[in-house]
Design a protein around this motif. Structure first.
Motif, short mmCIF file in Angstrom:
data_model
loop_
_atom_site.label_atom_id
_atom_site.label_comp_id
_atom_site.label_asym_id
_atom_site.label_seq_id
_atom_site.Cartn_x
_atom_site.Cartn_y
_atom_site.Cartn_z
N THR A 4 34.55 34.78 47.32
CA THR A 4 35.60 35.77 47.10
C THR A 4 36.51 35.32 45.97
OG1 THR A 4 35.53 36.36 49.44
CG2 THR A 4 37.45 37.08 48.20
N ALA A 5 36.89 34.05 45.98
CA ALA A 5 37.76 33.52 44.92
C ALA A 5 37.06 33.60 43.57
CB ALA A 5 38.16 32.09 45.23
N THR A 6 35.78 33.32 43.55
CA THR A 6 35.00 33.42 42.31
C THR A 6 34.97 34.86 41.83
OG1 THR A 6 33.62 31.59 43.03
CG2 THR A 6 32.75 32.96 41.27
N ALA A 7 34.75 35.80 42.73
CA ALA A 7 34.70 37.22 42.36
C ALA A 7 36.05 37.70 41.84
CB ALA A 7 34.26 38.05 43.56
N LEU A 8 37.13 37.22 42.44
CA LEU A 8 38.46 37.65 42.01
C LEU A 8 38.80 37.18 40.61
CD1 LEU A 8 40.45 37.23 45.33
CD2 LEU A 8 39.89 39.37 44.15
N ARG A 9 38.14 36.14 40.13
CA ARG A 9 38.39 35.66 38.76
C ARG A 9 37.72 36.54 37.71
NH1 ARG A 9 36.40 30.17 38.20
NH2 ARG A 9 35.48 30.31 40.25
N ARG A 10 36.78 37.38 38.14
CA ARG A 10 36.11 38.27 37.19
C ARG A 10 37.04 39.42 36.80
NH1 ARG A 10 30.09 39.45 39.14
NH2 ARG A 10 30.11 40.44 37.10
N SER A 11 36.79 39.97 35.61
CA SER A 11 37.66 41.05 35.13
C SER A 11 37.48 42.30 35.98
CB SER A 11 37.37 41.36 33.67
OG SER A 11 36.03 41.75 33.50
N HIS A 12 38.55 43.06 36.12
CA HIS A 12 38.61 44.33 36.85
C HIS A 12 38.48 44.16 38.37
CE1 HIS A 12 38.45 46.29 32.99
NE2 HIS A 12 37.31 45.66 32.71
N ALA A 13 38.62 42.94 38.88
CA ALA A 13 38.53 42.70 40.32
C ALA A 13 39.90 42.35 40.87
CB ALA A 13 37.55 41.58 40.61
N ARG A 14 40.17 42.80 42.08
CA ARG A 14 41.42 42.46 42.76
C ARG A 14 41.16 42.45 44.26
NH1 ARG A 14 44.12 47.04 44.84
NH2 ARG A 14 43.35 49.02 44.04
N PRO A 15 42.08 41.88 45.03
CA PRO A 15 41.88 41.87 46.50
C PRO A 15 41.79 43.30 47.04
CG PRO A 15 43.64 40.37 45.88
CD PRO A 15 43.28 41.15 44.65
N PHE A 16 40.95 43.50 48.02
CA PHE A 16 40.78 44.80 48.65
C PHE A 16 41.97 45.00 49.58
CE2 PHE A 16 39.07 47.87 51.65
CZ PHE A 16 38.35 48.72 50.83
N ASP A 17 42.97 45.77 49.09
CA ASP A 17 44.22 45.94 49.84
C ASP A 17 44.71 47.37 49.65
OD1 ASP A 17 46.69 45.81 51.02
OD2 ASP A 17 47.54 44.41 49.58
N PHE A 18 44.39 48.23 50.59
CA PHE A 18 44.84 49.62 50.51
C PHE A 18 45.86 49.96 51.60
CE2 PHE A 18 40.73 49.71 48.39
CZ PHE A 18 41.08 50.31 47.19
N THR A 19 46.08 49.04 52.51
CA THR A 19 46.99 49.31 53.62
C THR A 19 48.19 48.38 53.65
OG1 THR A 19 45.79 47.81 55.08
CG2 THR A 19 45.07 50.11 55.05
N GLY A 20 48.31 47.50 52.67
CA GLY A 20 49.39 46.52 52.67
C GLY A 20 48.95 45.20 53.28
N ARG A 21 47.73 45.16 53.80
CA ARG A 21 47.19 43.94 54.39
C ARG A 21 45.79 43.72 53.80
NH1 ARG A 21 45.68 43.03 60.67
NH2 ARG A 21 45.04 40.88 60.44
N PRO A 22 45.63 42.71 52.96
CA PRO A 22 44.32 42.50 52.31
C PRO A 22 43.21 42.23 53.32
CG PRO A 22 46.00 41.07 51.34
CD PRO A 22 46.61 41.72 52.55
N SER A 23 42.04 42.78 53.06
CA SER A 23 40.87 42.54 53.90
C SER A 23 40.20 41.25 53.43
CB SER A 23 39.89 43.70 53.80
OG SER A 23 40.47 44.88 54.29
N ARG A 24 40.09 40.30 54.31
CA ARG A 24 39.54 38.99 53.97
C ARG A 24 38.06 39.12 53.58
NH1 ARG A 24 39.68 34.87 58.64
NH2 ARG A 24 37.70 35.83 59.08
N GLY A 25 37.70 38.52 52.46
CA GLY A 25 36.32 38.50 52.03
C GLY A 25 35.88 39.72 51.24
N LEU A 26 36.77 40.69 51.04
CA LEU A 26 36.41 41.90 50.30
C LEU A 26 37.15 41.95 48.98
CD1 LEU A 26 36.42 44.57 53.13
CD2 LEU A 26 34.48 43.37 52.16
N VAL A 27 36.50 42.52 47.97
CA VAL A 27 37.06 42.62 46.62
C VAL A 27 36.94 44.06 46.16
CG1 VAL A 27 36.81 41.84 44.24
CG2 VAL A 27 36.43 40.24 46.10
N TYR A 28 38.00 44.58 45.55
CA TYR A 28 37.95 45.90 44.94
C TYR A 28 37.64 45.72 43.46
CZ TYR A 28 39.38 50.32 42.92
OH TYR A 28 39.39 51.48 42.21
N VAL A 29 36.69 46.49 42.95
CA VAL A 29 36.34 46.44 41.53
C VAL A 29 36.68 47.80 40.93
CG1 VAL A 29 34.53 46.02 39.84
CG2 VAL A 29 34.47 44.84 42.04
N ALA A 30 37.53 47.80 39.91
CA ALA A 30 37.91 49.03 39.23
C ALA A 30 36.70 49.59 38.47
CB ALA A 30 39.07 48.77 38.28
#
Length: 90
Positions: A4-30
């Motif tokens: 997950t940390a590796t994926a978050l370092r890639r461009s256009h990626a951010r923590p999967f957080d749509f409710t104010g509480r990030p989902s562990r292990g998930l990444v949102y890609v724009a």
């Protein structure tokens, strides 16, 4: 470092957080992060690898199951075994 940390370092990626509480292990890609087919293929491969790693981890550490509770009959108050033996006696 986790996948997950590796994926978050890639461009256009951010923590999967749509409710104010990030989902562990998930990444949102724009959308710009997967607009090229090769980028989409790379994200899909990363997701499949992460899912396979999670399955292997769970197999290695099986959870203990809680004992099953006895279920009472709804109306008569008798257990299933008692109802079955009562039917056999009839």
């Amino acid at each position: 470092m986790t996948d997950t940390a590796t994926a978050l370092r890639r461009s256009h990626a951010r923590p999967f957080d749509f409710t104010g509480r990030p989902s562990r292990g998930l990444v949102y890609v724009a959308p710009p992060g997967y607009s090229v087919e090769a980028d989409l293929d790379a994200w899909v491969a990363l997701g499949i690898a992460g899912a396979q790693a999670a399955v292997q981890t769970k197999r290695a550490k099986p959870r203990a199951r809680a004992p099953k509770a006895r279920v009472q009959a709804r109306q008569s108050g008798r257990t299933r075994a008692t109802r079955t033996s009562a039917r056999s006696a009839d």
